[in-house]
Enzyme design. Structure first.
Site, short mmCIF file in Angstrom:
data_model
loop_
_atom_site.label_atom_id
_atom_site.label_comp_id
_atom_site.label_asym_id
_atom_site.label_seq_id
_atom_site.Cartn_x
_atom_site.Cartn_y
_atom_site.Cartn_z
N GLY A 88 0.89 -1.24 -0.07
CA GLY A 88 0.12 -0.04 0.02
C GLY A 88 0.87 1.19 0.05
O GLY A 88 2.11 1.11 -0.21
N ASN A 89 0.25 2.46 0.20
CA ASN A 89 1.03 3.61 0.46
C ASN A 89 0.27 4.29 1.55
O ASN A 89 -0.76 3.95 2.10
CB ASN A 89 1.24 4.12 -0.97
CG ASN A 89 -0.18 4.81 -1.56
OD1 ASN A 89 -0.99 5.56 -0.83
ND2 ASN A 89 -0.42 4.12 -2.53
#
Ligand code: CTP
Length: 408
Positions: free
Chosen positions: A217-218
């Site tokens: 993810g980020n």
């Protein structure tokens, strides 16, 4: 999301007599917390629900209830408090505005302190009506609210839900934070300039699953996209929000499509874009996904040492032919403006919003952002650090100006 424009502003909160009057205590407290000076005026019926002392304590000011205050009794003093107070204010918010108070204002009555004050105002006014569903939807009420709106009063419509009567329907006072967002819009001079427009906004990160437990993810929080969706709604747009996983909340009137991966986001954008005029692609879409997703949790004994990645399709890159107004974001750490300009060209965008991760207080998780706006025609706007809500409104103004130019 803390406001940076309410600070130092002089705001009158008018409270009329409905059960939602208790929620106005929070409104007064939140306005004061944001640095506004708040004075409260109540109708006599409002005092049946909440004591003036509560508002006096929360605002730190005397509360006006009577047209003829005690010190004016028997002609002891001559005061035009309603004129003084009206001239003092930068904004008046009536919350809750009962159907009775709305009807009086629509017809110019001045039979209590609140309605008298309204007639003397020179500043903008917001009315947040609340009533039981049948009273709210009643044709006379709707007519009166239209009259107010046509006279320049900014209406924050009530929301649908459980009502004090036990009935369900539209009539609940709008969320206090929505009223505060509206105050910021009105004080900044923004209008309902997106009425009749349909806007699609994407927000948040995408999660690319490795197995049922882990993902790539980020750090995107979704705050910028959610601020854009809220601001566009308050400026009259019909808004659809496509969001990756986030803990942000949105107004109930905004249609939200929740997605997880870049593939899901692309599918949702492709489906929704047809029925919208503008796309604002503020989501931080993952560029890569694991080539294979494990059906079961990968155990240490399985010896996972590397994850093979496949590239996600560029969502914006496939939208050239839609003919819609397309806005992209560019999140950069180096050569920011140059990289943003290259993305504008490469992805054939109408506008790109450059987000600098270099600036303190800008980017992921913060409530503030430092952005620059680049247009297709080369026009550029570099902005200071602003709240994400204010930044969102400036982005919307740039879009509105471009749309107006395009149609003339
Ligand atoms: N974007 C997209 N689809 C992707 C990746 C990004 O539509 N698969 C969109 C983002 O929503 C944003 C814009 O493209 O509006 C730019 O995203 P950004 O991550 O800054 O740029 P990339 O094109 O991914 O390039 P790089 O990561 O190399 O900077």
């Amino acid at each position: 999301m803390q406001s940076d424009i309410l600070s130092g502003k002089k705001i009158i909160v008018g409270v009329s007599g409905g059960i939602a009057a208790y929620k106005s205590c929070i409104l007064v407290r939140e306005l004061a917390k944001r640095g506004a000076s708040v004075k409260v005026v109540m109708t006599p019926s409002a005092c049946q629900f909440v004591a003036p002392l509560t508002f006096s304590s929360l605002s730190g000011n005397d509360v006006i209830v009577n047209v003829f205050p005690a010190d004016q009794k028997d002609g002891a003093s001559v005061r035009t408090w309603h004129i003084d107070m009206a001239l003092w204010a930068d904004l008046m918010i009536i919350a809750p505005a009962t159907v009775n108070t709305v009807a009086k204002i629509a017809n110019g009555f001045a039979d209590n302190a609140l309605t008298t004050l309204v007639l003397a105002l020179r500043c903008p006014m917001i009315a947040a009506p609340a009533a039981d569903v049948d009273m709210y939807e009643n044709k006379f009420t709707r007519g009166n609210l239209n009259k107010l709106e046509n006279s320049g009063v900014y209406i924050v419509e009530a929301e649908a839900g459980d009502l004090a009567s036990g009935l369900k329907g539209k009539g609940r006072l709008a969320d206090i934070f929505k009223i505060i967002d509206a105050a910021e819009i009105v004080l900044h001079g923004d209008k309902k300039d997106f009425a009749g427009r349909k806007i699609l906004v994407t927000a948040g990160p995408t999660y690319e699953d490795i197995d049922p437990v882990r993902f790539i993810g980020n750090r995107s929080s979704g705050k910028m996209g959610f601020a854009l969706a809220k601001a566009a709604f308050l400026r009259g747009a019909e808004v659809t929000l496509i969001s990756g996983p986030t803990s942000e909340t949105i107004y109930p009137e905004i249609n939200i499509v929740k997605v997880r991966s870049a593939v899901e986001m692309k599918k949702a954008v492709d489906k929704q874009i047809k029925s919208n005029d503008v796309l604002i692609m503020s989501a931080a879409v993952a560029d890569y996904k694991p080539l294979q997703k494990g059906a079961r949790k990968i155990k240490k004994v399985d010896g996972l040492k590397k994850i093979d990645l496949a590239e996600n399709e560029d969502i914006l890159g496939t939208l050239k032919s839609t003919g819609k107004f397309i806005v992209g974001f560019a999140l950069e750490t180096d050569n920011e403006l140059k990289n943003a300009a290259a993305k504008l060209k490469k992805k054939n965008l109408d506008m790109v919003v450059m987000n600098s991760l270099r600036e303190k207080g800008s980017g992921f998780e913060f409530d503030t952002n430092k952005i620059s706006i680049l247009h297709k025609n080369g026009h550029k706007k570099v902005l200071p650090l602003l709240s994400k809500f204010r930044a969102a409104n400036i982005i919307l103004t740039e879009i509105a100006n471009s749309l107006t130019k395009a149609s003339t």
